[in-house]
Design a protein around this motif. Structure first.
Motif, PDB file in Angstrom:
ATOM      1  N   PRO A  13       0.801  -1.232   0.000  1.00 29.17           N
ATOM      2  CA  PRO A  13       0.000   0.000   0.000  1.00 29.17           C
ATOM      3  C   PRO A  13       0.833   1.281   0.000  1.00 29.17           C
ATOM      4  O   PRO A  13       0.388   2.311  -0.524  1.00 29.17           O
ATOM      5  N   PHE A  14       2.025   1.254   0.560  1.00 31.39           N
ATOM      6  CA  PHE A  14       2.872   2.440   0.550  1.00 31.39           C
ATOM      7  C   PHE A  14       3.295   2.814  -0.872  1.00 31.39           C
ATOM      8  O   PHE A  14       3.518   3.979  -1.179  1.00 31.39           O
ATOM      9  N   ASP A  17      -0.214   4.258  -2.567  1.00 33.19           N
ATOM     10  CA  ASP A  17      -0.886   5.394  -1.925  1.00 33.19           C
ATOM     11  C   ASP A  17       0.105   6.126  -1.029  1.00 33.19           C
ATOM     12  O   ASP A  17       0.400   5.672   0.081  1.00 33.19           O
ATOM     13  N   ASP A  19      -0.236   8.558   0.812  1.00 30.76           N
ATOM     14  CA  ASP A  19      -0.818   9.045   2.066  1.00 30.76           C
ATOM     15  C   ASP A  19      -0.956   7.949   3.114  1.00 30.76           C
ATOM     16  O   ASP A  19      -1.469   8.196   4.211  1.00 30.76           O
ATOM     17  N   THR A  20      -0.518   6.745   2.801  1.00 29.39           N
ATOM     18  CA  THR A  20      -0.614   5.642   3.758  1.00 29.39           C
ATOM     19  C   THR A  20       0.222   5.962   4.994  1.00 29.39           C
ATOM     20  O   THR A  20       1.375   6.352   4.895  1.00 29.39           O
ATOM     21  N   VAL A  23       0.162   0.233   7.963  1.00 28.84           N
ATOM     22  CA  VAL A  23      -0.466  -0.952   7.363  1.00 28.84           C
ATOM     23  C   VAL A  23      -0.370  -2.095   8.369  1.00 28.84           C
ATOM     24  O   VAL A  23       0.578  -2.169   9.147  1.00 28.84           O
ATOM     25  N   ASP A  50      -9.708   0.032   5.405  1.00 30.87           N
ATOM     26  CA  ASP A  50      -9.102   0.531   6.639  1.00 30.87           C
ATOM     27  C   ASP A  50      -9.793  -0.075   7.856  1.00 30.87           C
ATOM     28  O   ASP A  50     -10.997  -0.351   7.828  1.00 30.87           O
ATOM     29  N   ARG A 116      -4.423   0.869   7.319  1.00 26.63           N
ATOM     30  CA  ARG A 116      -4.821   0.073   6.161  1.00 26.63           C
ATOM     31  C   ARG A 116      -4.617  -1.408   6.480  1.00 26.63           C
ATOM     32  O   ARG A 116      -3.555  -1.821   6.939  1.00 26.63           O
TER      33      ARG A 116
END
Length: 149
Positions: A13-14, A17, A19-20, A23, A50, A116
């Motif tokens: 996810p990093f 996105d 803005d993460t 996680v 989330d 997340r």
């Protein structure tokens, strides 16, 4: 057990996105005993992926549907942060839910920061009791990854 593939799953996810903030891997709970165990941290996940809430209590509830008919997830505890978000976490005050549940991720959630959740097929087992230690020790003895080390 932590497998190398879990790290890649948690970091994904990093990459997509920026803005993460944080996680956490999650796995579906299929065993009712694990669902009832207060040492298993259950996670309610929103439609956006989330975490909405985490608890040591059985959530979601089985008041309206029996365990086999609900979808329950647990925290797998592979938890990457950005450097900035780890600094932020350290600056945030502990929260009532975090203290009551003894779940550190609730600090982010209660302060309005998303966690997340990424579903994985890999499983982990927390070590909170002597029984857990014996169980994990047995898992390690029989794990093919451990033999590589």
């Amino acid at each position: 057990m932590t497998y190398p593939e879990m790290i890649g799953q948690a970091l994904a996810p990093f990459e997509t996105d920026p803005d993460t903030v944080c996680v956490n891997l999650t796995k579906r709970i299929l065993d009712e005993q694990e669902y009832l165990n207060p040492n298993t941290i259950k996670v309610v996940i929103g439609q956006n992926g989330d975490a909405m809430y985490m608890s040591r209590s059985p959530v979601p509830t089985t008041i309206n549907r029996p365990f086999p008919d609900i979808v329950a997830f647990k925290q797998v505890c592979i938890i990457p942060f950005t450097r900035q978000s780890l600094d932020l976490y350290a600056q945030l005050e502990p929260t009532p839910g975090e203290i009551a549940e003894s779940i550190d991720m609730l600090r982010f959630l209660e302060h309005g920061y998303p966690v997340r959740m990424v579903e994985t097929d890999f499983d982990t087992h927390a070590v909170d009791t002597e029984e857990d230690l014996a169980h994990v020790s047995e898992m390690m003895e029989n794990d093919p990854l451990m033999k590589r080390y």
